[in-house]
Design an enzyme around this catalytic site. Sequence first.
Site, PDB file in Angstrom:
ATOM      1  N   SER A  62       0.826  -1.206   0.000  1.00  0.00           N
ATOM      2  CA  SER A  62       0.000   0.000   0.000  1.00  0.00           C
ATOM      3  C   SER A  62       0.865   1.263   0.000  1.00  0.00           C
ATOM      4  O   SER A  62       0.356   2.366  -0.057  1.00  0.00           O
ATOM      5  CB  SER A  62      -0.936   0.009   1.215  1.00  0.00           C
ATOM      6  OG  SER A  62      -0.190  -0.118   2.408  1.00  0.00           O
TER       7      SER A  62
ATOM      8  N   ASN B  16      -2.404  -1.805  13.256  1.00  0.00           N
ATOM      9  CA  ASN B  16      -3.864  -1.628  13.220  1.00  0.00           C
ATOM     10  C   ASN B  16      -4.309  -0.341  13.933  1.00  0.00           C
ATOM     11  O   ASN B  16      -5.143   0.401  13.413  1.00  0.00           O
ATOM     12  CB  ASN B  16      -4.563  -2.841  13.838  1.00  0.00           C
ATOM     13  CG  ASN B  16      -4.310  -4.107  13.038  1.00  0.00           C
ATOM     14  OD1 ASN B  16      -3.713  -4.048  11.951  1.00  0.00           O
ATOM     15  ND2 ASN B  16      -4.740  -5.238  13.558  1.00  0.00           N
TER      16      ASN B  16
ATOM     17  N   THR C 196     -39.631  25.013 -12.545  1.00  0.00           N
ATOM     18  CA  THR C 196     -39.868  23.653 -12.044  1.00  0.00           C
ATOM     19  C   THR C 196     -40.078  22.813 -13.299  1.00  0.00           C
ATOM     20  O   THR C 196     -40.590  23.319 -14.309  1.00  0.00           O
ATOM     21  CB  THR C 196     -41.118  23.565 -11.143  1.00  0.00           C
ATOM     22  OG1 THR C 196     -42.265  23.921 -11.918  1.00  0.00           O
ATOM     23  CG2 THR C 196     -41.021  24.481  -9.934  1.00  0.00           C
ATOM     24  N   HIS C 197     -39.661  21.564 -13.248  1.00  0.00           N
ATOM     25  CA  HIS C 197     -39.738  20.671 -14.427  1.00  0.00           C
ATOM     26  C   HIS C 197     -39.011  21.266 -15.632  1.00  0.00           C
ATOM     27  O   HIS C 197     -39.339  20.946 -16.771  1.00  0.00           O
ATOM     28  CB  HIS C 197     -41.185  20.379 -14.826  1.00  0.00           C
ATOM     29  CG  HIS C 197     -42.075  20.008 -13.678  1.00  0.00           C
ATOM     30  ND1 HIS C 197     -42.268  18.719 -13.274  1.00  0.00           N
ATOM     31  CD2 HIS C 197     -42.796  20.787 -12.830  1.00  0.00           C
ATOM     32  CE1 HIS C 197     -43.097  18.693 -12.226  1.00  0.00           C
ATOM     33  NE2 HIS C 197     -43.420  19.943 -11.931  1.00  0.00           N
TER      34      HIS C 197
ATOM     35  N   SER D 248     -13.353  24.269 -29.480  1.00  0.00           N
ATOM     36  CA  SER D 248     -13.442  22.992 -30.175  1.00  0.00           C
ATOM     37  C   SER D 248     -12.333  22.928 -31.211  1.00  0.00           C
ATOM     38  O   SER D 248     -11.990  23.936 -31.827  1.00  0.00           O
ATOM     39  CB  SER D 248     -14.805  22.889 -30.860  1.00  0.00           C
ATOM     40  OG  SER D 248     -14.746  21.961 -31.923  1.00  0.00           O
TER      41      SER D 248
ATOM     42  N   LYS E  17     -17.232  27.396 -31.169  1.00  0.00           N
ATOM     43  CA  LYS E  17     -17.608  26.815 -29.880  1.00  0.00           C
ATOM     44  C   LYS E  17     -16.879  27.434 -28.684  1.00  0.00           C
ATOM     45  O   LYS E  17     -15.726  27.805 -28.756  1.00  0.00           O
ATOM     46  CB  LYS E  17     -17.316  25.306 -29.881  1.00  0.00           C
ATOM     47  CG  LYS E  17     -18.230  24.497 -30.765  1.00  0.00           C
ATOM     48  CD  LYS E  17     -19.676  24.512 -30.298  1.00  0.00           C
ATOM     49  CE  LYS E  17     -19.903  23.599 -29.109  1.00  0.00           C
ATOM     50  NZ  LYS E  17     -19.696  22.187 -29.418  1.00  0.00           N
TER      51      LYS E  17
ATOM     52  N   ASN F 146     -16.991  26.018 -24.811  1.00  0.00           N
ATOM     53  CA  ASN F 146     -17.629  24.952 -24.031  1.00  0.00           C
ATOM     54  C   ASN F 146     -17.422  25.101 -22.529  1.00  0.00           C
ATOM     55  O   ASN F 146     -16.311  25.418 -22.093  1.00  0.00           O
ATOM     56  CB  ASN F 146     -17.077  23.591 -24.481  1.00  0.00           C
ATOM     57  CG  ASN F 146     -17.374  23.324 -25.940  1.00  0.00           C
ATOM     58  OD1 ASN F 146     -18.416  23.721 -26.455  1.00  0.00           O
ATOM     59  ND2 ASN F 146     -16.441  22.659 -26.619  1.00  0.00           N
TER      60      ASN F 146
ATOM     61  N   GLU G   9     -18.970  20.715 -16.861  1.00  0.00           N
ATOM     62  CA  GLU G   9     -19.228  19.334 -17.315  1.00  0.00           C
ATOM     63  C   GLU G   9     -18.355  18.330 -16.561  1.00  0.00           C
ATOM     64  O   GLU G   9     -18.835  17.277 -16.135  1.00  0.00           O
ATOM     65  CB  GLU G   9     -18.962  19.223 -18.816  1.00  0.00           C
ATOM     66  CG  GLU G   9     -19.952  20.017 -19.660  1.00  0.00           C
ATOM     67  CD  GLU G   9     -19.469  20.103 -21.102  1.00  0.00           C
ATOM     68  OE1 GLU G   9     -19.719  19.156 -21.851  1.00  0.00           O
ATOM     69  OE2 GLU G   9     -18.818  21.098 -21.459  1.00  0.00           O
TER      70      GLU G   9
ATOM     71  N   TYR H 182      -9.974  -5.847  12.850  1.00  0.00           N
ATOM     72  CA  TYR H 182      -9.267  -5.415  11.648  1.00  0.00           C
ATOM     73  C   TYR H 182      -9.216  -6.555  10.639  1.00  0.00           C
ATOM     74  O   TYR H 182      -8.968  -7.704  10.980  1.00  0.00           O
ATOM     75  CB  TYR H 182      -7.831  -4.960  11.978  1.00  0.00           C
ATOM     76  CG  TYR H 182      -7.073  -4.555  10.717  1.00  0.00           C
ATOM     77  CD1 TYR H 182      -7.211  -3.283  10.183  1.00  0.00           C
ATOM     78  CD2 TYR H 182      -6.276  -5.472  10.031  1.00  0.00           C
ATOM     79  CE1 TYR H 182      -6.563  -2.930   9.005  1.00  0.00           C
ATOM     80  CE2 TYR H 182      -5.625  -5.126   8.851  1.00  0.00           C
ATOM     81  CZ  TYR H 182      -5.771  -3.852   8.352  1.00  0.00           C
ATOM     82  OH  TYR H 182      -5.142  -3.503   7.186  1.00  0.00           O
TER      83      TYR H 182
ATOM     84  N   GLN I 143      -7.517  -2.023   4.080  1.00  0.00           N
ATOM     85  CA  GLN I 143      -6.504  -1.274   3.337  1.00  0.00           C
ATOM     86  C   GLN I 143      -7.115  -0.622   2.088  1.00  0.00           C
ATOM     87  O   GLN I 143      -6.605   0.372   1.591  1.00  0.00           O
ATOM     88  CB  GLN I 143      -5.366  -2.230   2.936  1.00  0.00           C
ATOM     89  CG  GLN I 143      -4.252  -1.589   2.176  1.00  0.00           C
ATOM     90  CD  GLN I 143      -3.043  -2.498   2.101  1.00  0.00           C
ATOM     91  OE1 GLN I 143      -2.452  -2.857   3.127  1.00  0.00           O
ATOM     92  NE2 GLN I 143      -2.663  -2.891   0.908  1.00  0.00           N
TER      93      GLN I 143
ATOM     94  N   LYS J 165      -8.371   3.374   1.516  1.00  0.00           N
ATOM     95  CA  LYS J 165      -7.578   4.586   1.316  1.00  0.00           C
ATOM     96  C   LYS J 165      -7.741   5.224  -0.048  1.00  0.00           C
ATOM     97  O   LYS J 165      -7.900   6.443  -0.161  1.00  0.00           O
ATOM     98  CB  LYS J 165      -6.108   4.302   1.599  1.00  0.00           C
ATOM     99  CG  LYS J 165      -5.838   4.378   3.078  1.00  0.00           C
ATOM    100  CD  LYS J 165      -4.569   3.723   3.471  1.00  0.00           C
ATOM    101  CE  LYS J 165      -4.765   3.056   4.809  1.00  0.00           C
ATOM    102  NZ  LYS J 165      -5.712   1.933   4.797  1.00  0.00           N
TER     103      LYS J 165
HETATM  104  N1  ARG Z   1      -1.586  -1.040   5.217  1.00  0.00           N
HETATM  105  C1  ARG Z   1      -2.486  -1.488   6.226  1.00  0.00           C
HETATM  106  C2  ARG Z   1      -3.865  -0.836   6.021  1.00  0.00           C
HETATM  107  O1  ARG Z   1      -3.920   0.162   5.411  1.00  0.00           O
HETATM  108  C3  ARG Z   1      -1.974  -1.117   7.569  1.00  0.00           C
HETATM  109  C4  ARG Z   1      -2.435  -2.041   8.646  1.00  0.00           C
HETATM  110  C5  ARG Z   1      -1.909  -3.399   8.384  1.00  0.00           C
HETATM  111  N2  ARG Z   1      -2.166  -4.292   9.453  1.00  0.00           N
HETATM  112  C6  ARG Z   1      -1.942  -5.597   9.312  1.00  0.00           C
HETATM  113  N3  ARG Z   1      -2.150  -6.333  10.321  1.00  0.00           N
HETATM  114  N4  ARG Z   1      -1.522  -6.115   8.174  1.00  0.00           N
HETATM  115  O2  ARG Z   1      -4.872  -1.349   6.458  1.00  0.00           O
END
Ligand code: ARG
Length: 456
Positions: free
Chosen positions: A20, A107, A152-153, A274, A280, A282, A287, A314, A319, A322
């Site tokens: 990650s 964790n 409206t509409h 364009s 044009k 735009n 958009e 956990y 992961q 993110k």
């Molecule tokens: N990269 C992991 C995450 O974002 C960090 C925590 C990992 N914990 C583990 N026990 N592998 O969730």
Amino acid sequence: MWKGRFSQPTSELVQRYGESVSFDRRLYAHDIRGSIAQSKALLKTGIVTAEEQDMIERGLLGIKADIEGGRFEWKESLEDVHMNIESELTKRIGAAGAKLHTARSRNDQIALDVRLYCRDEADQVMALIQALQRALIECAERNQQAVIPGYTHLQRGQPVLFAHHLLAYVEMLARDVQRVADARRRLNVMPLGSGALAGSTILLDREFIARELDFPAITQNSMDAVSDRDFAAELLFAIALCGVHLSRLSEDIILWASAEFGFITLSDAHTTGSSLMPQKKNPDVAELTRGKSGRLVGNLMALLTLLKGLPMTYNRDMQEDKEPLFDSIDTIKAALAVFAEMICGMGVRAERTAAAAGDPMLLATDLADWLVKHGVPFRQAHEVIGKLVAFSLAEKRGFAELTLPEYRQFWEGFDESVFSVLKVETALAARANPGAPSPANVAARLQYWRGVLSEA
Ligand code: ARG
């Protein structure tokens, strides 16, 4: 990190699949801040000496400087931001670095880092929403006299001030700020000390760590603390809804900028041409923003879906929280910034809006209200004016061009005073109830928002 138990190295495919660090490295500053607080708590319990704590802190700040100077080498083989920083620390300062992870798991570490990240980003998102509100207020003030049809509409309904229309978005955005602030309040709780899931037998002063990191409270259940991503979901919802609001404003702007409406002009700096059609201009910013709102909704769905099947506590699935989180934060910040700029360069073609708002049909409700004020029950008044509308359309003459005898064909009690309601200015001024678009109300609301936003 786990070499003790394993006799085979991790497969390269698994390494690449599970890493990650390519995206969570952006948490480096939060990770380092959390680790410094952790080292101070370790000092308090005597796990590290003052000298070791000092080495850890300096070591971490050195790593931070190197990351910011582009001198840090991130290693995929070290999986994530936490292990990259920790292993580099140990390489630099030796045994003291290897003590840092005492009474901590990745964790609770990631739970902390993501909360710190969300807290910072929430502040930035709120500031950007408020900047867009200011741009809308200024645009409304520059065009305070402009009248447009309210729809409206997507059918013309009644005349309103252009400023009233923009102020509707200012209200929406204010609720967005409240929602982000509310999510921020709930995420502002310190999880460190929860360990992998059941805390630690080494008792660190959690309240002390919370104070070090500016948290007003600590989490109260270690299992919840390491598996809770509610706060991220709440933030993604607030962002998705803000994106939906921007998408609606985009749609208005796209319509208004078309030749068919012709209500606004956008600056050259915020439009594109364009490659084929020389005429044009735009409204790409609007958009794109309308399009990007799909991602914001999708990111929220991705997070909710990934969470829903997880047993306590956990799970590595987490992961996957993110990338949607980062993407939504990046997307909404970019959209808000470019929108504020575009609104600053937006002009109103007042002659076009006035012509559209001058459509006599927009005053049909005002005629019905005139009848009500003369004792006719509203339902009956609605029908009388409905017939008058059909007559006016058939005759191709607006309400003001019909004669009093013609009015009286539909209701005997009409008198000359009916013609006084057939002016846009009168119609607007008469809409004086709180929340309605009379010029006085709109001016007061503009002033209200100016005050609120100057304090923000
Ligand atoms: N990269 C992991 C995450 O974002 C960090 C925590 C990992 N914990 C583990 N026990 N592998 O969730």
